[in-house]
Design a protein around this motif. Structure first.
Motif, mmCIF file in Angstrom:
data_model
loop_
_atom_site.group_PDB
_atom_site.id
_atom_site.type_symbol
_atom_site.label_atom_id
_atom_site.label_comp_id
_atom_site.label_asym_id
_atom_site.label_seq_id
_atom_site.Cartn_x
_atom_site.Cartn_y
_atom_site.Cartn_z
ATOM 1 N N GLN A 208 -9.583 -10.573 -15.019
ATOM 2 C CA GLN A 208 -8.768 -11.627 -14.411
ATOM 3 C C GLN A 208 -9.510 -12.191 -13.202
ATOM 4 N N ASP A 209 -8.783 -12.820 -12.285
ATOM 5 C CA ASP A 209 -9.377 -13.531 -11.152
ATOM 6 C C ASP A 209 -10.223 -12.574 -10.291
ATOM 7 N N LEU A 210 -11.546 -12.631 -10.443
ATOM 8 C CA LEU A 210 -12.427 -11.706 -9.722
ATOM 9 C C LEU A 210 -12.514 -12.021 -8.236
ATOM 10 N N THR A 211 -12.324 -13.271 -7.869
ATOM 11 C CA THR A 211 -12.325 -13.633 -6.445
ATOM 12 C C THR A 211 -11.161 -12.955 -5.744
ATOM 13 N N LYS A 212 -10.015 -12.965 -6.411
ATOM 14 C CA LYS A 212 -8.837 -12.297 -5.848
ATOM 15 C C LYS A 212 -9.058 -10.786 -5.830
ATOM 16 N N ALA A 213 -9.690 -10.266 -6.893
ATOM 17 C CA ALA A 213 -9.980 -8.832 -6.948
ATOM 18 C C ALA A 213 -10.886 -8.419 -5.795
ATOM 19 N N LEU A 214 -11.887 -9.245 -5.487
ATOM 20 C CA LEU A 214 -12.790 -8.957 -4.381
ATOM 21 C C LEU A 214 -12.046 -8.975 -3.052
ATOM 22 N N SER A 215 -11.132 -9.926 -2.908
ATOM 23 C CA SER A 215 -10.336 -10.007 -1.686
ATOM 24 C C SER A 215 -9.507 -8.751 -1.495
ATOM 25 N N TRP A 216 -8.912 -8.266 -2.602
ATOM 26 C CA TRP A 216 -8.071 -7.072 -2.515
ATOM 27 C C TRP A 216 -8.883 -5.825 -2.205
ATOM 28 N N VAL A 217 -10.049 -5.671 -2.838
ATOM 29 C CA VAL A 217 -10.846 -4.478 -2.567
ATOM 30 C C VAL A 217 -11.396 -4.530 -1.144
ATOM 31 N N ASN A 218 -11.672 -5.730 -0.631
ATOM 32 C CA ASN A 218 -12.099 -5.870 0.763
ATOM 33 C C ASN A 218 -10.973 -5.443 1.712
ATOM 34 N N SER A 219 -9.739 -5.775 1.345
ATOM 35 C CA SER A 219 -8.593 -5.350 2.161
ATOM 36 C C SER A 219 -8.478 -3.832 2.157
ATOM 37 N N ALA A 220 -8.706 -3.225 0.985
ATOM 38 C CA ALA A 220 -8.648 -1.762 0.887
ATOM 39 C C ALA A 220 -9.712 -1.130 1.783
ATOM 40 N N VAL A 221 -10.926 -1.676 1.733
ATOM 41 C CA VAL A 221 -12.024 -1.152 2.540
ATOM 42 C C VAL A 221 -11.737 -1.321 4.028
ATOM 43 N N SER A 222 -11.172 -2.470 4.389
ATOM 44 C CA SER A 222 -10.915 -2.767 5.811
ATOM 45 C C SER A 222 -9.850 -1.859 6.419
ATOM 46 N N MET A 223 -9.052 -1.207 5.586
ATOM 47 C CA MET A 223 -7.996 -0.330 6.083
ATOM 48 C C MET A 223 -8.483 1.095 6.318
ATOM 49 N N THR A 224 -9.795 1.312 6.175
ATOM 50 C CA THR A 224 -10.375 2.626 6.461
ATOM 51 C C THR A 224 -10.207 2.936 7.944
ATOM 52 N N PRO A 225 -9.680 4.111 8.287
ATOM 53 C CA PRO A 225 -9.487 4.467 9.700
ATOM 54 C C PRO A 225 -10.791 4.387 10.490
ATOM 55 N N ALA A 226 -10.674 4.013 11.763
ATOM 56 C CA ALA A 226 -11.849 3.880 12.625
ATOM 57 C C ALA A 226 -12.613 5.200 12.689
ATOM 58 N N GLY A 227 -13.933 5.079 12.621
ATOM 59 C CA GLY A 227 -14.765 6.273 12.713
ATOM 60 C C GLY A 227 -15.006 6.956 11.381
ATOM 61 N N GLN A 228 -14.396 6.452 10.316
ATOM 62 C CA GLN A 228 -14.587 7.029 8.985
ATOM 63 C C GLN A 228 -15.291 6.037 8.066
ATOM 64 N N SER A 229 -15.966 6.576 7.070
ATOM 65 C CA SER A 229 -16.616 5.722 6.079
ATOM 66 C C SER A 229 -15.619 5.355 4.988
ATOM 67 N N ALA A 230 -15.756 4.154 4.462
ATOM 68 C CA ALA A 230 -14.869 3.735 3.367
ATOM 69 C C ALA A 230 -15.086 4.644 2.164
#
Length: 283
Positions: A208-230
């Protein structure tokens, strides 16, 4: 002639095996299922009948543990922790035993449910909870032993046992408020990192929409707690989406971070997948 006899014998034998005499059970099986607040309660038991006999103090002696029904264990299941008289009973399935007395009953929740009637050897360590209640005298006699879940509210109910002219009502509470508040807070807090990851993974897998998929996975990565690796599996998915979108340079860079995380975690499968992808995208 012999063949006919053999055939007849086989037919009769088959009919004998398949035929089963069906008669009603003396104590029919009954099942009760009730939602109390947000908690599921299930009871399974067999129902003996009085049949003109004196039940309590005779058929069911006072002061002795009773199977609380007939045949196999009467069982009760709670999908969440519940509270009886201030005591917490952890969620799960229990055998229900009682000790009837003229002026009070002990209600016992027993962790071993695989007995026919009472356990051959009673094990006190398997008593998950025990509470006492006073019996009530009914104005009308109840012929068949009955278990019901009554007096429903959002926060609790009562486990009611009735037979002959005696009724025992055991109130309990359920954690509706805590569960509702946790659900509300989770929803109002918005999607979690795992929610974004799952959505991105579905879109990637189903083309499906890969641009939207990329946006969602970027959101998941950005929610990684500070000081930790995704998480390396988040990064793996991101690299695959980037490659599918034609951004092989970005995919390689992301895959290297995923490889590093997989190596630290000792995950050989992700190490192999990332190395192979990096080699393929570098061509």
């Amino acid at each position: 002639m012999k063949k006919l006899i053999v055939v007849a014998f086989v037919v009769l034998s088959t009919l004998f095996v398949e035929a089963q005499v069906k008669t009603p059970q003396a104590s029919p099986l009954s099942k009760v299922e009730q939602t109390v607040g947000l908690t599921n309660v299930q009871v399974e038991y067999s129902r003996p009948s009085a049949k003109g006999r004196t039940v309590y103090g005779d058929l069911v002696p006072f002061g002795k543990n009773w199977r609380t029904g007939a045949n196999a264990n009467t069982t009760i299941y709670f999908s969440d922790d519940v509270t009886f008289n201030g005591k917490t009973l952890p969620k799960g399935k229990y055998a229900l035993f009682t000790t009837p007395k003229a002026d009070s009953w002990d209600i016992i929740f027993y962790t071993d449910t695989n007995n026919w009637g009472l356990p051959e050897k009673w094990d006190e360590s398997k008593v998950a909870l025990k509470t006492s209640v006073k019996p009530e005298t009914l104005s009308k006699s109840v012929e068949s032993f009955t278990i019901e879940i009554n007096n429903l509210t959002n926060d609790g109910a009562s486990l009611d046992l009735a037979w002959e002219r005696t009724k025992v009502s055991v109130p309990f509470t359920v954690p509706t408020k805590e569960m509702a508040m946790a659900s509300i807070e989770k929803v109002l807090a918005g999607p979690s990192a795992n929610d974004f990851y799952s959505a991105a993974s579905y879109y990637y897998q189903s083309n499906q929409d890969l641009t939207k998929a990329l946006s969602w996975v970027n959101s998941a990565v950005s929610m990684t707690p500070a000081g930790q690796s995704a998480p390396f599996w988040y990064l793996r998915l991101k690299s695959l989406i980037q490659a599918k979108l034609g951004d092989k340079k970005g995919a390689i860079e992301t895959a290297k971070y995923s490889l590093e995380g997989a190596q630290k975690a000792g995950n050989a499968d992700y190490e192999k997948m990332n190395r192979e992808s990096i080699a393929e995208w570098s061509k």
